[in-house]
Design a protein around this motif. Structure first.
Motif, PDB file in Angstrom:
ATOM      1  N   MET A   1       0.854  -1.190   0.000  1.00  0.00           N
ATOM      2  CA  MET A   1       0.000   0.000   0.000  1.00  0.00           C
ATOM      3  C   MET A   1       0.886   1.234   0.000  1.00  0.00           C
ATOM      4  O   MET A   1       1.739   1.405   0.840  1.00  0.00           O
ATOM      5  N   MET A   2       0.653   2.078  -0.941  1.00  0.00           N
ATOM      6  CA  MET A   2       1.528   3.238  -1.022  1.00  0.00           C
ATOM      7  C   MET A   2       1.155   4.286   0.023  1.00  0.00           C
ATOM      8  O   MET A   2       1.992   4.740   0.795  1.00  0.00           O
ATOM      9  N   LEU A   3      -0.108   4.689  -0.018  1.00  0.00           N
ATOM     10  CA  LEU A   3      -0.542   5.722   0.930  1.00  0.00           C
ATOM     11  C   LEU A   3      -1.597   5.148   1.848  1.00  0.00           C
ATOM     12  O   LEU A   3      -2.549   4.518   1.396  1.00  0.00           O
ATOM     13  N   SER A   4      -1.397   5.342   3.140  1.00  0.00           N
ATOM     14  CA  SER A   4      -2.399   4.868   4.076  1.00  0.00           C
ATOM     15  C   SER A   4      -2.709   5.953   5.088  1.00  0.00           C
ATOM     16  O   SER A   4      -1.842   6.390   5.834  1.00  0.00           O
ATOM     17  N   VAL A   5      -3.941   6.417   5.073  1.00  0.00           N
ATOM     18  CA  VAL A   5      -4.381   7.426   6.032  1.00  0.00           C
ATOM     19  C   VAL A   5      -5.265   6.744   7.052  1.00  0.00           C
ATOM     20  O   VAL A   5      -6.221   6.052   6.679  1.00  0.00           O
ATOM     21  N   GLU A   6      -4.918   6.889   8.329  1.00  0.00           N
ATOM     22  CA  GLU A   6      -5.681   6.177   9.359  1.00  0.00           C
ATOM     23  C   GLU A   6      -6.271   7.119  10.378  1.00  0.00           C
ATOM     24  O   GLU A   6      -5.558   7.807  11.092  1.00  0.00           O
ATOM     25  N   ASP A   7      -7.576   7.147  10.424  1.00  0.00           N
ATOM     26  CA  ASP A   7      -8.323   7.871  11.456  1.00  0.00           C
ATOM     27  C   ASP A   7      -7.803   9.315  11.609  1.00  0.00           C
ATOM     28  O   ASP A   7      -7.573   9.794  12.710  1.00  0.00           O
ATOM     29  N   TYR A   8      -7.641   9.978  10.508  1.00  0.00           N
ATOM     30  CA  TYR A   8      -7.026  11.309  10.473  1.00  0.00           C
ATOM     31  C   TYR A   8      -8.031  12.356  10.934  1.00  0.00           C
ATOM     32  O   TYR A   8      -9.191  12.353  10.529  1.00  0.00           O
ATOM     33  N   LYS A   9      -7.570  13.250  11.818  1.00  0.00           N
ATOM     34  CA  LYS A   9      -8.465  14.284  12.319  1.00  0.00           C
ATOM     35  C   LYS A   9      -7.785  15.652  12.203  1.00  0.00           C
ATOM     36  O   LYS A   9      -6.642  15.799  12.613  1.00  0.00           O
ATOM     37  N   VAL A  10      -8.515  16.605  11.683  1.00  0.00           N
ATOM     38  CA  VAL A  10      -8.013  17.975  11.666  1.00  0.00           C
ATOM     39  C   VAL A  10      -9.098  18.896  12.186  1.00  0.00           C
ATOM     40  O   VAL A  10     -10.204  18.921  11.658  1.00  0.00           O
ATOM     41  N   TYR A  11      -8.769  19.637  13.234  1.00  0.00           N
ATOM     42  CA  TYR A  11      -9.746  20.561  13.792  1.00  0.00           C
ATOM     43  C   TYR A  11      -9.226  21.998  13.668  1.00  0.00           C
ATOM     44  O   TYR A  11      -8.043  22.257  13.825  1.00  0.00           O
ATOM     45  N   TYR A  12     -10.136  22.933  13.426  1.00  0.00           N
ATOM     46  CA  TYR A  12      -9.784  24.358  13.455  1.00  0.00           C
ATOM     47  C   TYR A  12     -10.250  24.937  14.780  1.00  0.00           C
ATOM     48  O   TYR A  12     -11.441  24.906  15.080  1.00  0.00           O
ATOM     49  N   TYR A  13      -9.321  25.477  15.527  1.00  0.00           N
ATOM     50  CA  TYR A  13      -9.689  25.992  16.840  1.00  0.00           C
ATOM     51  C   TYR A  13      -9.992  27.483  16.734  1.00  0.00           C
ATOM     52  O   TYR A  13      -9.110  28.324  16.791  1.00  0.00           O
TER      53      TYR A  13
ATOM     54  N   GLY B   1      -5.325  14.184  15.406  1.00  0.00           N
ATOM     55  CA  GLY B   1      -5.181  12.738  15.617  1.00  0.00           C
ATOM     56  C   GLY B   1      -4.979  12.005  14.313  1.00  0.00           C
ATOM     57  O   GLY B   1      -5.134  12.557  13.223  1.00  0.00           O
ATOM     58  N   GLY B   2      -4.612  10.785  14.400  1.00  0.00           N
ATOM     59  CA  GLY B   2      -4.493   9.928  13.228  1.00  0.00           C
ATOM     60  C   GLY B   2      -3.084   9.843  12.694  1.00  0.00           C
ATOM     61  O   GLY B   2      -2.160  10.467  13.200  1.00  0.00           O
ATOM     62  N   LYS B   3      -2.934   9.075  11.638  1.00  0.00           N
ATOM     63  CA  LYS B   3      -1.620   8.877  11.059  1.00  0.00           C
ATOM     64  C   LYS B   3      -1.712   8.864   9.545  1.00  0.00           C
ATOM     65  O   LYS B   3      -2.750   8.529   8.971  1.00  0.00           O
ATOM     66  N   ILE B   4      -0.607   9.231   8.935  1.00  0.00           N
ATOM     67  CA  ILE B   4      -0.517   9.135   7.480  1.00  0.00           C
ATOM     68  C   ILE B   4       0.791   8.438   7.136  1.00  0.00           C
ATOM     69  O   ILE B   4       1.863   8.850   7.582  1.00  0.00           O
ATOM     70  N   PHE B   5       0.679   7.351   6.372  1.00  0.00           N
ATOM     71  CA  PHE B   5       1.886   6.626   5.964  1.00  0.00           C
ATOM     72  C   PHE B   5       2.041   6.697   4.463  1.00  0.00           C
ATOM     73  O   PHE B   5       1.121   6.353   3.713  1.00  0.00           O
TER      74      PHE B   5
ATOM     75  N   LEU C   1       3.559  12.172   9.735  1.00  0.00           N
ATOM     76  CA  LEU C   1       3.315  13.123  10.821  1.00  0.00           C
ATOM     77  C   LEU C   1       4.448  13.172  11.824  1.00  0.00           C
ATOM     78  O   LEU C   1       4.489  14.067  12.663  1.00  0.00           O
ATOM     79  N   SER C   2       5.364  12.224  11.727  1.00  0.00           N
ATOM     80  CA  SER C   2       6.452  12.245  12.690  1.00  0.00           C
ATOM     81  C   SER C   2       7.658  13.001  12.154  1.00  0.00           C
ATOM     82  O   SER C   2       8.634  13.208  12.845  1.00  0.00           O
ATOM     83  N   LEU C   3       7.583  13.428  10.921  1.00  0.00           N
ATOM     84  CA  LEU C   3       8.713  14.147  10.343  1.00  0.00           C
ATOM     85  C   LEU C   3       8.744  15.582  10.836  1.00  0.00           C
ATOM     86  O   LEU C   3       7.715  16.175  11.146  1.00  0.00           O
ATOM     87  N   SER C   4       9.946  16.148  10.885  1.00  0.00           N
ATOM     88  CA  SER C   4      10.053  17.552  11.259  1.00  0.00           C
ATOM     89  C   SER C   4       9.571  18.385  10.081  1.00  0.00           C
ATOM     90  O   SER C   4       9.601  17.920   8.940  1.00  0.00           O
ATOM     91  N   PRO C   5       9.162  19.635  10.340  1.00  0.00           N
ATOM     92  CA  PRO C   5       8.663  20.463   9.235  1.00  0.00           C
ATOM     93  C   PRO C   5       9.696  20.602   8.119  1.00  0.00           C
ATOM     94  O   PRO C   5       9.350  20.572   6.945  1.00  0.00           O
ATOM     95  N   GLU C   6      10.956  20.708   8.505  1.00  0.00           N
ATOM     96  CA  GLU C   6      11.985  20.890   7.481  1.00  0.00           C
ATOM     97  C   GLU C   6      12.147  19.638   6.641  1.00  0.00           C
ATOM     98  O   GLU C   6      12.273  19.682   5.428  1.00  0.00           O
ATOM     99  N   GLU C   7      12.114  18.481   7.312  1.00  0.00           N
ATOM    100  CA  GLU C   7      12.225  17.230   6.574  1.00  0.00           C
ATOM    101  C   GLU C   7      11.049  17.078   5.631  1.00  0.00           C
ATOM    102  O   GLU C   7      11.182  16.712   4.467  1.00  0.00           O
ATOM    103  N   PHE C   8       9.881  17.385   6.172  1.00  0.00           N
ATOM    104  CA  PHE C   8       8.683  17.254   5.354  1.00  0.00           C
ATOM    105  C   PHE C   8       8.779  18.146   4.129  1.00  0.00           C
ATOM    106  O   PHE C   8       8.472  17.738   3.004  1.00  0.00           O
ATOM    107  N   ARG C   9       9.234  19.374   4.371  1.00  0.00           N
ATOM    108  CA  ARG C   9       9.303  20.315   3.267  1.00  0.00           C
ATOM    109  C   ARG C   9      10.256  19.811   2.198  1.00  0.00           C
ATOM    110  O   ARG C   9       9.967  19.823   1.012  1.00  0.00           O
TER     111      ARG C   9
END
Lengths: 445, 314, 349
Positions: free
Chosen positions: B1-13, B64-68, B75-83
């Motif tokens: 599986m290339m992309l796996s999104v699990e129980d991903y949550k994004v809230y705007y506060y 919450g959740g994870k993205i693989f 989600l565990s990558l640093s912003p710079e790594e991600f960028r």
């Protein structure tokens, strides 16, 4: 757009506006400003300060360049407050002015204005009971008589004699305040004189028909006086009226002219529109200050004339934006529909285009006011303002001419500028809040 | 599986409360396969897209959740790594409303070259840019143009070319045709089809327009109020929609060859700060039962790879 | 394309300048007329009194003599030409920068020529204003950008508040405040002028000059950077919300380049215009501030000319001020056109 819609949108608008703290602050300041402009004269002893700014007789009794009286709160040395006694008692045929003296500095002068006829003597009774004769024979002629005690040779001699009698002859400096010994307890003739505080009675040996006694001090009033003896607090309040007129007359007219010009420009096509655009460009690029300087220098100016001239010159920016809004609206469907229905151009302009531009107009008026107030202040500061009334710029012009900054006369320099700042700031707050509501790009969550 | 999104949550506060834009979304994308995410405006689709690029604007936060991606926990990558490593290099995006996706003061060519500098540290290859442009059907001359000199369709193509420039494994297309007129829409969709065949790229198509999904996505996810309410293969969803929302979506789509009366979905999209109790769709659902108001239905497998979350399906 | 813009802007500036000159000439024409007329009468009076044979003439002869003399004088001063012609002549003179002589004032070198007087004052204004502008713009831009980045934070609110504050102040009054505070009370800075007397020599001259420049400069910068910060904050805020910025970030462009590359570059055109408008707005204030500091530039020249009632100098000075304004705006327009490619390829705005 009917009345219901308007009421509705006003209510929405108010709800939005209430949320902006700075806007509400501005509104409160605005109310304070209006309050001071119209009710201010009630709080000062010189309600006609505005129109009578140049009338020297109005300010005759005041001290020159006196600091505000509350300065005394901050120093251990209480400076002499300038006191004008208008009431007096008559006991046994003797007129008595009661003078309360709690200061560390003696009055620099005592000036008497007396009405009456005849001759009488003048003495002063100190709190410690000593009575100093000042003048043996005061001759009163009909009309108002003016006596300046510190300049009178007779008074000076009598006071000196009194001092010598009490403490023996010592060095008497002619530059010293000749009235100093009257008000001192010890060391009557030197700089280390200790003040005698208490109630003094200035007695005139005769009945007078009217008069007042002025004990000249170096502090006076809420904001002191300027070099022309004018009460600055009264001046500030008087100047508020000018600022009010300028703000509420000049800016709205300029914006209204701009709005209509821009709308018509945007709506019409062809040569007429191109021509209007050129005129707009010129108006937009006019350098206001030099032109106003020239006009005022040559023809003289009043507040109202200033407002009108400004309005005739400064509509350029508003017109530009109004035009671009009109261009956008013109393409809208409902305008096409209205045209298809045979609506006249005037009707389209008023019913469809004007409402689109209105919100922008209000914000613009509020934002234009600081600019015009500062402009008027600048012109007045150059001495080219309205000569018939007091304006804040005018007061600062006087200050600059008198080198008030170099003399440290801060109470002359700071308040007028602060007043200008206050009004400009108020309208800025209100204006930017209006602008925030109407310009969605500026909103941040 | 290339992309796996699990129980991903994004809230705007926000000051009014937390907007639960994405509330527990899971999806999977196989290499070379494409999926479609369908939903109304405001259901959280764009947030999902931005989430995968870690571009959630303030005041949004991942709740919450994870993205693989290829087994990398994004989600565990640093912003710079991600960028540097993920953005654009492995996942890129084609934006909604290409009108404004290109910076008006830079030439098109420059904007396509930029990613090379930021990810590979090289000056980039004008040739690659030219190839990319040609791939999307544009003349290579476009490199030297400014965005305002291009038509809407051309701009969209340029934006697609920009997304492909580093050969990513995944491209998210957020409403790629919404701002275009019908003919250009068709052209762009054909382009996507061609790109799918020619390149080994997975697409995630996000849209509210069902007719588009049909052409390019193998699997379809139906999103409502921040949740996935139905998922399955392309064929299954179209032929056999199980969730009332999906059914109504399909019913609302005009079809050229049928004399059908168009239905629309009544009601308004739900408030995501305090969504309805139980099943979020129940206020607008014609088949709502009392249990729908109390208990939130879970995704149940109906058959094969077809899942739906509805109490009707017990 | 670019050429067309430049030409049209220059043309427009020129026409505006001509209109301003005509206006000034007309206004000062009326002033000059009054003055010259009374001057003529005065001169005649002097001449008649000093002429020994005049009292010996009969009344009619006296009248004739006087009238001839008046006409002679009027021709001499050009008062016999129609008003309109004189205005045009005046205007022409102004445009070709022939301002004539001052009525009262003199330049430092003793010259009576208005041009000399103005030319003496001009560089001092330029130094003060340009330096102040540069510093003000740089600081303002930087702070505005930061504020937009951190929008909603205390820093941002402080910048916005400060900006409003500085735009509500008359610049010259701030100068007065500074003098009272720093010159009178704290005694750190001199209270006016641009050099001490007697002027020191060598490097000390330069330092002394800077010492005198400090307070006026501070005043200019204080007012400028506030409004520029606010403007740039707003503009940048707007740009930050544009799609292409999100795209740039999505592309993995590092934040620094997003800001200073994408955002700044695309915000540059309106930013420059609005900054320049701000600048020109402050120019008047800066001129007047010179008065407060006794800084002998064009602003103070207004004050001295007004005091001396020297309308020749006033006319020249006003013209030069207007000229600076108009030319400045024209240059600005051209720069804007060059920077924004959208403008470059089409005049449609």
């Amino acid at each position: 757009m009917n009345v219901q819609d308007i009421k509705e949108s006003l209510r929405d608008f108010w709800r939005e506006y209430r949320r902006i703290k700075s806007g509400m602050a501005g509104l409160i300041l605005l109310l304070i400003f209006i309050f001071f402009t119209f009710l201010g004269p009630m709080f000062t002893a010189f309600p006609e300060a505005g129109p009578r700014w140049r009338d020297t007789t109005y300010w005759m009794d005041n001290p020159r360049a006196a600091s505000p009286s509350w300065v005394n709160m901050f120093s251990s040395q209480k400076l002499c407050k300038h006191t004008i006694l208008e009431e007096y008692q008559v006991e046994n045929g003797i007129t008595i002015f009661k003078y309360d003296y709690p200061y560390d500095e003696p009055p620099s002068d005592i000036i008497l204005y007396l009405e009456g006829v005849g001759k009488c003597n003048l003495t002063i009774e100190r709190p410690d009971g000593e009575i100093i004769p000042l003048m043996d024979e005061l001759t009163l002629y009909s009309g108002e008589n003016r006596f300046v005690l510190a300049a009178s040779q007779e008074v000076k001699k009598n006071v000196r004699d009194f001092a010598i009698k009490r403490e023996g002859a010592s060095a008497y400096s002619p530059f010293m305040n000749p009235l100093l010994p009257i008000f001192s307890k010890e060391n009557l003739l030197s700089e280390e004189a200790i003040p005698l505080k208490g109630e003094y009675l200035l007695k005139i040996g005769g009945e007078i028909k009217g008069g007042r006694a002025i004990f000249s001090g170096s502090v006076f009033g809420v904001l002191g006086t300027d070099a022309g003896k004018r009460d600055l607090f009264a001046g500030i309040i008087g100047g508020a009226k000018a600022a009010f007129i300028v703000g509420f007359l000049a800016a709205p007219i300029a914006v209204i002219i701009g709005i209509f010009f821009g709308l018509i420009n945007g709506y019409t096509k062809g040569v007429k529109s191109e021509g209007m655009l050129m005129v707009n460009d010129f108006a937009y690029n006019l350098p206001l200050l030099p032109i106003l300087i020239v006009i005022s220098y040559t023809y003289g100016i009043t507040i109202i004339k200033f407002a009108l001239i400004y309005a005739l010159l400064a509509w350029g920016t508003t017109a530009r934006v109004s035009r671009s809004i009109a261009l956008q609206i013109k393409e809208q469907q409902y305008v096409e529909a209205a045209k298809a229905q045979g609506a006249s151009s005037a009707r389209i302009l008023l019913k469809h285009m004007l409402p689109a531009v209105m919100p922008y107009a209000f914000a613009q008026i509020a934002l234009a006011i600081p600019g015009v107030i500062l402009l008027e202040a600048s012109i007045s500061f150059l001495g080219l303002g309205d000569p018939t009334i007091a304006t804040w710029g005018q007061i600062l012009n006087d200050a600059q001419r008198a080198n008030a900054t170099l003399g440290g006369l801060w109470w002359w320099v700071i308040p007028p500028g602060l007043a200008i700042f206050f009004v400009a700031f108020t309208f800025f707050l209100v204006g930017t809040s209006l602008d925030t509501i109407l310009n969605p790009k500026l909103r941040v969550r | 599986m290339m992309l796996s999104v699990e129980d991903y949550k994004v809230y705007y506060y926000t000051s009014d409360g937390a907007v639960k834009a994405v509330d527990g979304v899971s999806l999977k994308v196989k290499k070379g396969h494409s999926i479609g995410v369908i939903g109304e405006s405001g259901c959280g689709k764009s947030t999902l897209a931005f989430g995968m690029l870690n571009l959630i604007p303030r005041p949004g936060k991942i709740a919450g959740g994870k993205i693989f991606l290829d087994n990398i926990d994004l989600l565990s990558l640093s912003p710079e790594e991600f960028r540097k490593d993920i953005r654009w290099k492995r996942i890129s995006m084609v934006f909604q409303g290409a009108m404004n996706a290109l910076n008006p003061v830079y030439k098109v060519g420059y904007q396509l070259l930029e990613p090379f500098l930021d990810h590979l540290g090289t000056e980039g290859d004008e040739e690659k840019v030219a190839k990319s442009l040609e791939l999307v059907g544009l003349d290579r001359e476009v490199m030297n143009r400014y965005p305002h000199e291009l038509s809407g369709g051309m701009k969209q193509r340029a934006v697609i070319a920009m997304a492909l420039i580093l050969n990513p494994s995944l491209v998210i297309a957020d409403e790629p045709t919404t701002a275009l007129d019908v003919i250009v829409q068709a052209q762009i969709m054909n382009l996507f089809k061609k790109l799918k065949r020619a390149l080994d790229i997975s697409f995630i198509f996000i849209t509210h327009d069902l007719s588009i999904e049909a052409e390019v996505a193998e699997d379809i996810y139906v999103m409502y109020a921040g949740k996935i309410v139905e998922k399955g293969s392309n064929f299954e969803i179209y032929k056999n929609p199980k969730h009332p929302y999906t059914q109504m979506l399909l019913a609302a789509t005009p079809r050229l060859h049928e004399e059908k009366k168009l239905e629309f979905i009544p009601g308004i999209p739900p408030d995501l700060i305090s969504p309805p109790e139980g099943c979020r769709f129940h206020p607008r659902c014609p088949h709502a039962m009392s249990i729908c108001k109390q208990k939130e239905p879970r995704l149940i497998e109906i058959e094969g790879n077809h899942w739906a979350a509805c109490h009707l399906l017990r | 394309m670019i050429g067309r813009i430049i030409v049209s802007r220059i043309l427009r500036a020129f026409v505006l300048l001509v209109i301003v000159v005509l206006f000034l000439s007309y206004v000062f024409g009326t002033l000059a007329e009054e003055r010259l007329s009374s001057q003529v009468l005065e001169e005649i009076g002097v001449e008649l009194r000093s002429n020994p044979s005049y009292p010996l003439l009969s009344n009619e002869e006296k009248l004739e003599f006087k009238t001839n003399l008046i006409n002679l004088k009027r021709t001499q001063y050009g008062l016999d030409k129609p008003f309109f012609t004189r205005v045009m002549q005046n205007a022409l003179n102004v445009i070709t920068l022939h301002f004539g002589d001052a009525l009262v004032l003199k330049s430092r070198s003793g010259s009576k020529s208005v041009s000399a007087i103005i030319l003496e004052a001009l560089p001092r204004t330029v130094i003060l204003f340009t330096t102040g502008s540069l510093i003000g713009i740089l600081i303002g831009l930087f702070l505005g950008l930061k504020a937009a980045q951190k929008s909603g934070t205390i820093f941002d609110r402080f910048i916005s508040g400060f900006a409003i504050l500085s735009r509500s102040l008359p610049m010259w009054w701030l100068g007065m405040l500074f003098i009272v505070a720093f010159s009178y009370y704290l005694k750190i800075f001199p209270s006016g002028g641009y050099i001490s007397l007697p002027p020191p020599s060598g490097i000390r001259y330069f330092l002394d000059f800077l010492y005198h420049l400090a307070l006026p400069l501070l005043t200019v910068v204080m007012v400028l950077f506030g409004s520029i910060a606010y403007l740039s904050r707003n503009l940048v805020l707007g740009t930050l919300q544009e799609d292409y910025i999100t795209v740039a970030r999505a592309k993995g462009v590092p934040e620094k380049r997003v800001l200073y590359g994408h955002v700044l570059r695309s915000t540059a055109p309106p930013l420059i215009t609005l900054s320049a408008v701000s600048l020109f707005g402050s120019f008047g204030g800066a001129l007047i501030s010179e008065i407060v500091f006794n800084w002998p530039g064009m602003g103070r020249l207004y004050w001295t000319a007004l005091e001396a009632n020297d309308h020749s100098v006033l006319l020249g000075n006003t013209f030069v001020t207007a000229f600076i304004y108009i030319v400045g705006i024209a240059i600005l327009d051209i720069t804007y056109g060059l920077l924004d490619p959208r403008i470059r390829s089409g005049e449609r705005r």
